[in-house]
Write an enzyme that holds these catalytic residues in place. Structure first.
Site, PDB file in Angstrom:
ATOM      1  N   CYS A 170       0.537   1.289 -15.491  1.00  0.00           N
ATOM      2  CA  CYS A 170       0.650   2.615 -14.870  1.00  0.00           C
ATOM      3  C   CYS A 170      -0.736   3.207 -14.679  1.00  0.00           C
ATOM      4  O   CYS A 170      -1.689   2.789 -15.327  1.00  0.00           O
ATOM      5  CB  CYS A 170       1.453   3.578 -15.751  1.00  0.00           C
ATOM      6  SG  CYS A 170       3.181   3.177 -15.932  1.00  0.00           S
ATOM      7  N   CYS A 191       4.052   7.178 -22.509  1.00  0.00           N
ATOM      8  CA  CYS A 191       3.833   5.862 -23.123  1.00  0.00           C
ATOM      9  C   CYS A 191       2.652   5.908 -24.090  1.00  0.00           C
ATOM     10  O   CYS A 191       1.556   6.343 -23.714  1.00  0.00           O
ATOM     11  CB  CYS A 191       3.583   4.819 -22.041  1.00  0.00           C
ATOM     12  SG  CYS A 191       3.276   3.163 -22.700  1.00  0.00           S
ATOM     13  N   CYS A 250       7.863  -0.208 -23.213  1.00  0.00           N
ATOM     14  CA  CYS A 250       7.363   0.102 -21.873  1.00  0.00           C
ATOM     15  C   CYS A 250       8.390   0.980 -21.178  1.00  0.00           C
ATOM     16  O   CYS A 250       9.419   0.482 -20.709  1.00  0.00           O
ATOM     17  CB  CYS A 250       7.104  -1.169 -21.069  1.00  0.00           C
ATOM     18  SG  CYS A 250       6.513  -0.813 -19.393  1.00  0.00           S
ATOM     19  N   ASN A 300      18.810  -7.347   2.815  1.00  0.00           N
ATOM     20  CA  ASN A 300      18.930  -6.024   2.200  1.00  0.00           C
ATOM     21  C   ASN A 300      19.211  -4.920   3.223  1.00  0.00           C
ATOM     22  O   ASN A 300      19.993  -4.007   2.961  1.00  0.00           O
ATOM     23  CB  ASN A 300      17.645  -5.713   1.426  1.00  0.00           C
ATOM     24  CG  ASN A 300      17.714  -4.439   0.615  1.00  0.00           C
ATOM     25  OD1 ASN A 300      18.597  -4.274  -0.220  1.00  0.00           O
ATOM     26  ND2 ASN A 300      16.777  -3.531   0.848  1.00  0.00           N
ATOM     27  N   PHE A 355      11.231  -9.685   8.832  1.00  0.00           N
ATOM     28  CA  PHE A 355      10.964  -9.800   7.394  1.00  0.00           C
ATOM     29  C   PHE A 355      12.234  -9.407   6.631  1.00  0.00           C
ATOM     30  O   PHE A 355      12.208  -8.595   5.712  1.00  0.00           O
ATOM     31  CB  PHE A 355       9.788  -8.915   6.956  1.00  0.00           C
ATOM     32  CG  PHE A 355       8.519  -9.124   7.734  1.00  0.00           C
ATOM     33  CD1 PHE A 355       7.602 -10.099   7.357  1.00  0.00           C
ATOM     34  CD2 PHE A 355       8.245  -8.348   8.848  1.00  0.00           C
ATOM     35  CE1 PHE A 355       6.430 -10.282   8.077  1.00  0.00           C
ATOM     36  CE2 PHE A 355       7.076  -8.521   9.573  1.00  0.00           C
ATOM     37  CZ  PHE A 355       6.161  -9.499   9.182  1.00  0.00           C
ATOM     38  N   CYS A 408      -3.230   0.362 -20.992  1.00  0.00           N
ATOM     39  CA  CYS A 408      -2.405  -0.562 -20.208  1.00  0.00           C
ATOM     40  C   CYS A 408      -2.595  -0.360 -18.708  1.00  0.00           C
ATOM     41  O   CYS A 408      -2.700   0.766 -18.219  1.00  0.00           O
ATOM     42  CB  CYS A 408      -0.937  -0.363 -20.582  1.00  0.00           C
ATOM     43  SG  CYS A 408       0.191  -1.449 -19.695  1.00  0.00           S
ATOM     44  N   CYS A 458       4.969  -1.050   2.464  1.00  0.00           N
ATOM     45  CA  CYS A 458       4.534  -1.022   1.061  1.00  0.00           C
ATOM     46  C   CYS A 458       3.019  -0.881   0.964  1.00  0.00           C
ATOM     47  O   CYS A 458       2.449  -1.020  -0.118  1.00  0.00           O
ATOM     48  CB  CYS A 458       5.008  -2.276   0.317  1.00  0.00           C
ATOM     49  SG  CYS A 458       4.419  -3.832   1.017  1.00  0.00           S
TER      50      CYS A 458
END
Length: 444
Positions: free
Chosen positions: A86, A77, A166, A310, A305, A83, A400
């Site tokens: 990332c 990029c 992007c 999903n 959760f 930015c 996560c």
């Protein structure tokens, strides 16, 4: 008495990078003190300048690389240096995975006081144009007479990085960022749009414009023409989250969709709903979770959760029954909608406070052989503290945030009698330091 801030030494310094921090910054030891330098890699000799001096650590700006690492690659990029979208594009893809796996193991050892009996092979996907959800900031700059659309700057989040492309975003948005800027440049009220939420399904992309003031008729017309020309669903958000409505096409239903082909399931979701940002990795993650569960026809599974189902719906095809519990009532409605549209009848969904396991037990008066937990970044502390009231033989934990996974692992292993059988990283966010992981616990 007011403390005097240490004076910055603005002369350039040199140092050898010895390690990486959890957020991917290079760590140098200068006079026995840790100095964090963004963009530096282990083994490199770098030239840097101090940007912050603290009691326990310092921070520096990379000026040049005197001796580069063999792990270094050229960022794809052109906006990467500024930015904040990332942080690891300067590191090879293979090394990014090794870094994340090492970070996970370190946290499990340091805070979980254990290690897995085996490591799973990392789950990976395409490294570019993977990101199907994002929030882009916008601002019309009077001095430049032009609009900026992009992520916040890495080192100064008050400012927006002006980007023309992007490469991590969904390929359609990657191509159309310039056109988004031109759209706002032509609007009568150029300060009206504060941010743009991007949400992509398998076949459609939606944009949610956060409009601070009502749109003029001319601006509404321009947005419609943009959406028609570039084939977007456009939503407006004039107030809070509950104010979002489908603006174009006016007769369109509000949902996007994604598929899990291995299970012949199609999920519908609102652009504001939580969904995984990386569709390819999500498919692999669901399959791995189900394999780790080792589901039998007799199993009754608790999915905590559960979101829009999903994991619940594909698991339901491999066991007797799945109970999904979610804190957000809207997501529970979405889960039921998806179960119905996919003709899956052996699932039930409940809205409950997931910090109160007894509330969950009172809602769901049955026993469970297996539990899947997919919590937010804050983890599942109250659930693992009270896991005795559920007493599953097997737990699959999708995380996560490796720090809260390690904390919860400590409780499960060292207080509740579970064994950490296996764990591994899932590269949901390539080129960033975000570490997603999955772990299997078995009752000892």
């Amino acid at each position: 008495m007011r403390k005097v801030k240490p004076k910055l030494n603005l002369t350039s310094q040199t140092a050898r990078i010895v390690n990486l921090s959890h957020d991917g910054r290079g760590i140098a030891r200068v006079n026995g003190k840790a100095t964090f330098i963004q963009g530096a890699l282990p083994g490199e000799m770098v030239e840097f300048q101090y940007t912050r001096v603290k009691k326990d650590f310092d921070e520096g700006k990379l000026l040049s690389i005197i001796e580069p690492s063999t792990l270094r690659v050229e960022p794809k990029c052109p906006h990467y240096q500024m930015c904040g979208g990332c942080s690891l594009q300067h590191m090879s893809a293979e090394e990014q995975i090794r870094f994340k796996q090492s970070h996970l193991l370190d946290l499990l050892s340091r805070y979980g006081h254990t290690e897995p009996q085996s490591m799973l092979s990392p789950l990976t996907s395409h490294h570019w144009n993977y990101r199907n959800k994002a929030r882009l900031s916008t601002r019309f700059v009077e001095k430049k007479q032009s609009t900026m659309v992009g992520f916040r700057e890495r080192n100064n989040p008050r400012f927006i990085t002006e980007i023309n492309q992007c490469p991590i975003l969904n390929s359609k948005i990657d191509t159309d960022i310039v056109h988004l800027r031109k759209l706002i440049d032509t609007m009568e009220d150029k300060q009206c749009i504060a941010q743009i939420e991007v949400a992509a399904g398998d076949n459609e992309v939606a944009l949610i414009f956060r409009n601070l003031t009502p749109l003029t008729e001319q601006d509404e017309l321009k947005i419609r023409k943009f959406a028609e020309q570039f084939q977007y669903k456009v939503f407006l958000q004039p107030g809070g989250l509950d104010s979002v409505f489908c603006f174009y096409p006016s007769d369109a239903h509000a949902y996007l969709s994604y598929e899990l082909p291995d299970y012949q399931i199609t999920f519908q979701f609102h652009p504001n709903d939580f969904t995984q940002v990386n569709a390819e990795l999500n498919r692999k993650m669901v399959t791995q979770a189900i394999q780790l569960m080792e589901l039998k026809n007799s199993d009754i599974v608790l999915d905590l959760f559960c979101g829009l189902g999903n994991f619940s719906l594909p698991m339901a095809k491999h066991c007797s029954r799945v109970i999904g519990v979610e804190g957000n009532k809207n997501m529970v409605e979405r889960a039921y909608m998806n179960a119905k549209s996919n003709h899956i009848t052996n699932v039930d969904f409940y809205a409950a406070n997931l910090d109160d396991v007894m509330e969950v037990r009172n809602l769901v008066n049955t026993s469970f052989s297996k539990v899947l937990i997919d919590p937010p970044r804050s983890g599942a502390l109250e659930i693992v503290k009270q896991i005795d009231s559920i007493d599953p033989e097997r737990i699959v934990y999708v995380s996560c945030n490796p720090i809260t996974l390690a904390r919860d692992t400590d409780i499960l292993v060292n207080q509740k009698g579970y064994v950490l059988i296996t764990a591994g990283v899932m590269d949901m966010f390539p080129h960033t330091a975000h570490v997603e992981s999955i772990a299997l616990f078995q009752k000892g």
